[in-house]
Design a protein around this motif. Structure first.
Motif, PDB file in Angstrom:
ATOM      1  N   SER B  54      16.359  40.250  39.076  1.00 35.20           N
ATOM      2  CA  SER B  54      16.256  38.948  38.416  1.00 35.20           C
ATOM      3  C   SER B  54      14.894  38.783  37.752  1.00 35.20           C
ATOM      4  N   SER B  55      13.864  39.439  38.302  1.00 39.08           N
ATOM      5  CA  SER B  55      12.553  39.358  37.669  1.00 39.08           C
ATOM      6  C   SER B  55      12.572  40.015  36.293  1.00 39.08           C
ATOM      7  N   ALA B  58      14.579  37.853  34.022  1.00 40.37           N
ATOM      8  CA  ALA B  58      13.850  36.633  33.653  1.00 40.37           C
ATOM      9  C   ALA B  58      12.828  36.932  32.566  1.00 40.37           C
ATOM     10  N   TYR B  59      12.221  38.128  32.635  1.00 41.77           N
ATOM     11  CA  TYR B  59      11.250  38.503  31.605  1.00 41.77           C
ATOM     12  C   TYR B  59      11.915  38.538  30.232  1.00 41.77           C
ATOM     13  N   HIS B  62      12.925  34.986  29.077  1.00 46.91           N
ATOM     14  CA  HIS B  62      11.785  34.193  28.640  1.00 46.91           C
ATOM     15  C   HIS B  62      11.391  34.559  27.214  1.00 46.91           C
ATOM     16  N   TYR B  78      17.832  30.948  34.013  1.00 49.21           N
ATOM     17  CA  TYR B  78      17.341  31.709  35.167  1.00 49.21           C
ATOM     18  C   TYR B  78      18.339  31.643  36.319  1.00 49.21           C
ATOM     19  N   ALA B 121      10.665  34.033  39.579  1.00 50.58           N
ATOM     20  CA  ALA B 121      10.890  34.027  38.136  1.00 50.58           C
ATOM     21  C   ALA B 121       9.997  32.990  37.449  1.00 50.58           C
ATOM     22  N   THR B 125       6.558  33.664  34.938  1.00 48.29           N
ATOM     23  CA  THR B 125       6.516  33.072  33.604  1.00 48.29           C
ATOM     24  C   THR B 125       5.244  32.245  33.426  1.00 48.29           C
ATOM     25  N   SER B 134       5.173  42.041  35.987  1.00 51.34           N
ATOM     26  CA  SER B 134       6.274  41.303  36.593  1.00 51.34           C
ATOM     27  C   SER B 134       6.993  42.157  37.623  1.00 51.34           C
TER      28      SER B 134
END
Lengths: 234, 193
Positions: B54-55, B58-59, B62, B78, B121, B125, B134
Motif C-alpha cells: 500500500s505504501s 500510495a506513492y 499521490h 488511499y 501512507a 505523503t 517510502s
C-alpha cells in the motif's frame, strides 16, 4: 443521573407514532455501552491526541460529526446497498465525511488542524464508526441511528475529555491552556509522552472496573434473605 | 549521505518512533492478537506485507492526484487501495495456509481498518519521501509493528501465569504493560542522532 430514567423520559416525551424519541439509543452510548471505556474501541485517537483537553474536545467533536452523518446516510441507504459490497460502501461514505471534517477544521482553526495532524484523516479507520455503521445503522431507522450516533459520539468525547484533562493537568500543569497549579508545581512530563497515554487509560479502566465490581457487591448484599433461604436448602 | 539517510528513516520508523508505542497506530490488533506468540508474529508479517504494497501504491496515487490536481480525493483513494490489498492478501493466505487463515480470523479483514497502514501512507505523503525512502519507511514501520506485537505477546504469555487482581485482568493490565514498553522504547531516542 440521566441514564437511570429512560422510561420516564420516554413517557414524558410521548410520541404517538414510530419509535418515540429513542432516548434509550442515545443514552446507552454515554455510559452503558461507552465506546472507549466499555467496548475499548477506537484506541488510536483516544491515546494519540489526548495530551491536552482542547485537542481531546476537537477530536471528539470531529468524530461525533462523522459518526452522526455516516450513521444517517448508511441508515437511509440501508435498503439500496447490496450486501456483498456493504463494507466498502460504508468506508467510502465515512471517508467522504472525514474529508469534509478535515477541510472544515482547517478553515476554522489552523492551529488545531496542526495539533491533530494526520489523526483527523485517521478518523476513517476509527473502529467505532465502521462498527456502528455495520452493527446498528444498517439495521435501524434513520431517527434511531441518528440518536445512536449522537450518544456514541458524545460518549466518545466524554472519554477523550477524561483522558485529556488528567494528562494536561498532570503533564503540563494547565487546563484548557490556563494554569491549574501554582508555579512551584513540577510537571509530570511522562503524562504527555506516549507512555502516559497508556497509563492514564489503564487507570481509568481500573477505576471503572473497580466501580462496577463494587456495585455488584452491593447488589448481592441487598438481598441477603434470598441467599439464606438457599443456604437452608443446601 | 544517501544510504545514511535511508538507514535513519528505517531506524526512526522501527524503533525511535515506533508506530504502535509512540504514535499509537494499530492499537486494535496490538491489544487483540497479542495473546499468542505464533499468531502475533504471523500477523506482524501480514501487516508488513500490506504496508509495503500500500505504501508503493500510495506513492503512485499521490503523484497521479497531484497531476490531475485533486488532493481532496487522497483519503478516499488511499483507503480503497488498502482495502483491495488486504483482500488480495486474504485470498493469498487462504489458499496457501488455511491454518494461519483460521488463526488470524476476524483480524485479517480488520487490517483494512488498521490505522497503522493508512497512517503510514499519510505520513510518507506529508514528509514528502521519494519512492525508495517510502519503501524503506514502510519496511521499518512494518518490522517495528511486528517487533512490538511479538514483545507484547511474549510478555502476555508469561502474564497468564501470574496472579492479578480481578479488576486489572484483561485490557487494563495489557495497557499498563504497553505503557512500560513504550517507556522502554523511549530509550532509543538517542539512536538517530
Amino acid at each position: 443521573m440521566q441514564q437511570k430514567s429512560p422510561g420516564k423520559l420516554q413517557q414524558f416525551f410521548h410520541f404517538p407514532e414510530g419509535d418515540g424519541l429513542a432516548t434509550d439509543e442515545f443514552i446507552k452510548g454515554l455510559w452503558r455501552e461507552n465506546p472507549v471505556l466499555v467496548q475499548v474501541l477506537g484506541m488510536c485517537p483516544t491515546l494519540a491526541v489526548t495530551n491536552s483537553a482542547t485537542n481531546a474536545i476537537a477530536m471528539g467533536l470531529a468524530t461525533l460529526f462523522v459518526l452522526v452523518m455516516s450513521n444517517v446516510l448508511v441508515s437511509s441507504l440501508r435498503k439500496v446497498i447490496p450486501k456483498q459490497v456493504r463494507i466498502a460502501t460504508y468506508i467510502l461514505i465515512i471517508a467522504t465525511f472525514v474529508t469534509v471534517a478535515d477541510y472544515v477544521i482547517q478553515a476554522i482553526s489552523l492551529e488545531v488542524h496542526k495539533a491533530l495532524g494526520a489523526f483527523i484523516a485517521l478518523i476513517v479507520v476509527n473502529c467505532i464508526i465502521l462498527g456502528r455503521a455495520e452493527a446498528f445503522a444498517s439495521k435501524n431507522t434513520v431517527w434511531k441511528s441518528l440518536m445512536d450516533g449522537l450518544g456514541m459520539g458524545i460518549g466518545f468525547t466524554f472519554a477523550l475529555l477524561l483522558l485529556g484533562t488528567v494528562r494536561e493537568i498532570l503533564g503540563n500543569g494547565t487546563l484548557f491552556g490556563f494554569p491549574f497549579f501554582p508555579d512551584s508545581f513540577q510537571e509530570w512530563v511522562i503524562m504527555i509522552l506516549p507512555g502516559g497515554g497508556f497509563f492514564t487509560l489503564a487507570f481509568w479502566l481500573l477505576f471503572f472496573n473497580g466501580m462496577k465490581a463494587r456495585k455488584k457487591d452491593n447488589h448481592t448484599e441487598v438481598h441477603p434473605e434470598k441467599e439464606s433461604v438457599e443456604e437452608v436448602y443446601v | 549521505m544517501k544510504t545514511g539517510n535511508l538507514w535513519f528513516i528505517f531506524i526512526n520508523a522501527s524503533l525511535i518512533n515506533n508506530f504502535v508505542l509512540a504514535y499509537f497506530l494499530g492499537i486494535c490488533p496490538f491489544l487483540g492478537v497479542s495473546g499468542k506468540l505464533s499468531t502475533a508474529s504471523r500477523m506482524g508479517m501480514a501487516v508488513t506485507f500490506v504496508m509495503l504494497i500500500s505504501s508503493m501504491a500510495a506513492y503512485g496515487i499521490h503523484a497521479f492526484l497531484l497531476w490531475v490536481d485533486a488532493p481532496f480525493l487522497q483519503l478516499i483513494s488511499y483507503i480503497v487501495v488498502i482495502a483491495s490489498t488486504v483482500q488480495l492478501v486474504e485470498m493469498f493466505i487462504k489458499k496457501f495456509s488455511p491454518t494461519l487463515f483460521k488463526a488470524l480470523g476476524i483480524f485479517l479483514p480488520l487490517i483494512t481498518t488498521n490505522c497503522a497502514i493508512l497512517g503510514l501512507a499519510l505520513f510518507q505523503t506529508n514528509k514528502g519521501y521519494n519512492f525508495l525512502e517510502s519503501f524503506v519507511f514502510a519496511l521499518g514501520a512494518g518490522l517495528g509493528f511486528t517487533l512490538a506485537l511479538v514483545l507484547m505477546a511474549g510478555l502476555r504469555e508469561k502474564l497468564d501465569f501470574a496472579e492479578v487482581p480481578a479488576i486489572a485482568k484483561g485490557t487494563a493490565l495489557t495497557l499498563l504493560v504497553a505503557g512500560i514498553l513504550s517507556l522502554t522504547f523511549m530509550g532509543f531516542a538517542g539512536l538517530g542522532g
